[in-house]
Enzyme design. Structure first.
Site, PDB file in Angstrom:
ATOM      1  CE  LYS A 154      21.523 -25.051  -7.735  1.00 50.79           C
ATOM      2  NZ  LYS A 154      21.692 -23.607  -8.046  1.00 50.79           N
ATOM      3  CG  HIS A 205      29.164 -20.163 -11.755  1.00 49.96           C
ATOM      4  ND1 HIS A 205      29.251 -19.005 -12.488  1.00 49.96           N
ATOM      5  CD2 HIS A 205      28.597 -19.806 -10.560  1.00 49.96           C
ATOM      6  CE1 HIS A 205      28.779 -17.994 -11.788  1.00 49.96           C
ATOM      7  NE2 HIS A 205      28.371 -18.459 -10.620  1.00 49.96           N
ATOM      8  CG  ASN A 244      16.531 -18.252  -9.109  1.00 49.70           C
ATOM      9  OD1 ASN A 244      15.820 -19.140  -8.650  1.00 49.70           O
ATOM     10  ND2 ASN A 244      16.975 -18.251 -10.346  1.00 49.70           N
ATOM     11  CE  LYS A 296      10.161 -21.427  -6.761  1.00 49.27           C
ATOM     12  NZ  LYS A 296      10.808 -21.322  -8.100  1.00 49.27           N
ATOM     13  CG  ASP A 332      19.316 -31.686 -20.525  1.00 54.48           C
ATOM     14  OD1 ASP A 332      19.993 -32.266 -19.644  1.00 54.48           O
ATOM     15  OD2 ASP A 332      18.394 -32.271 -21.123  1.00 54.48           O
TER      16      ASP A 332
END
Length: 307
Positions: A196, A216, A108, A151, A232
């Site tokens: 991921k 991407h 992120n 986090k 998904d």
């Protein structure tokens, strides 16, 4: 000095991945192909896309170090591992633990910000032992430029604490001797380490034939018709790993990621809510919504004469 771990590697081939099948899991990383009747991408498509992107971008320099390590590993020239060696900032010497933390920090945020956050963390705490004993607020301050500092700091702290408790050493080099499924099981035990991230470690740090699916790669794959329109990300990961030839996975993944960042057409498509309209342009001559992307000019029907 730790002895090098030797693991069996599949013989290089240009067919489907030969990773052993495992039972389906809720995150979609195991089991058979979720889209068994979807025949794309074909090996020819994968080669064509790789070649187009190589001619357009060249090989991305930020992945060159990982690529050299991979080539050496596949030719059995790469040396052993050493948990006690202090890793440097070069990708040539990157430890698995360094790679995991870098990947976590990349979540992120931009690549530039995540690299700054990692450099700041290493400057504040030269060793992982220093991070382990540091208070959480100090770790947050060190990585704040990468975003989501509370986090990510908690995740890093948890990984180090668990490693120290279970292994007695802050080291993940033992993963080099494990199979793909064993690595997935080990890394998935750490809170905050998702599919991921695991796939990135498999491909970049452990030189396995895996194909991570980030935003991407996911969006380009849908636009190209490589997965059904309603796919998904987790099922896309399983499908692409089944369909893309092992010898093409690394270069193709790096190139798709780079293309997604740089291509104005892909950026426009990703921001559009009309994904179906964009995807249809692959089979039509009308490139109004995606003509900026050279991948849309590939002759899909020629590459897939029976499709």
């Amino acid at each position: 000095m730790n002895k090098a771990h030797k693991r069996k590697r599949p013989h290089p081939h240009d067919g489907d991945s030969k990773s052993p099948a495992v039972k389906p899991t809720v995150d979609g990383r195991g089991g058979g192909d979720p889209y068994p009747t979807h025949p794309r991408p074909t090996p020819d498509e994968c080669r064509a896309v790789r070649d187009v992107l190589l001619s357009l971008h060249g090989f991305p320099p930020e992945f060159a170090g990982h690529r050299r390590r991979r080539l050496r590993s596949l030719s059995d020239v790469d040396g052993g591992t050493d948990c006690d060696r202090h890793s440097t900032d070069t990708e040539e010497d990157e430890s698995v633990l360094d790679g995991l933390v870098k990947t976590l920090l990349s979540q992120n945020t931009t690549e530039a910000n995540s690299l700054r956050a990692f450099a700041s963390l290493k400057a504040a705490f030269p060793t992982w032992e220093d991070v382990l004993v540091a208070d959480l607020k100090s770790i947050e301050d060190a990585i704040r430029c990468g975003g989501l500092a509370p986090k990510k700091a908690a995740c890093i702290k948890n990984i180090l604490a668990r490693l120290h408790s279970e292994k007695g050493k802050l080291c993940l080099e033992y993963l080099r001797g494990l199979s793909v499924d064993e690595v997935k099981t080990e890394l998935s035990r750490f809170k905050g380490v998702g599919p991921k991230t695991v796939s990135c470690i498999l491909m970049f740090n452990l030189q396995h034939n895996d194909f991570p699916v980030d935003t991407h790669v996911f969006e380009i794959s849908k636009t190209m018709g490589w997965v059904p329109a309603m796919a998904d990300r987790n099922k896309t990961y399983v499908h692409l790993n089944r369909r893309i030839p092992d010898l093409l996975k690394f270069d193709l993944n790096c190139l798709l990621y780079t293309h997604g960042k740089l291509c104005t057409g892909c950026k426009k498509n990703n921001s559009s809510k009309s994904k179906g309209k964009v995807a249809s342009s692959l089979d039509d001559d009308d490139d109004d919504d995606g003509g900026d992307c050279p991948l849309l000019n590939l002759d899909v029907k020629t590459l897939n004469p029976n499709g």
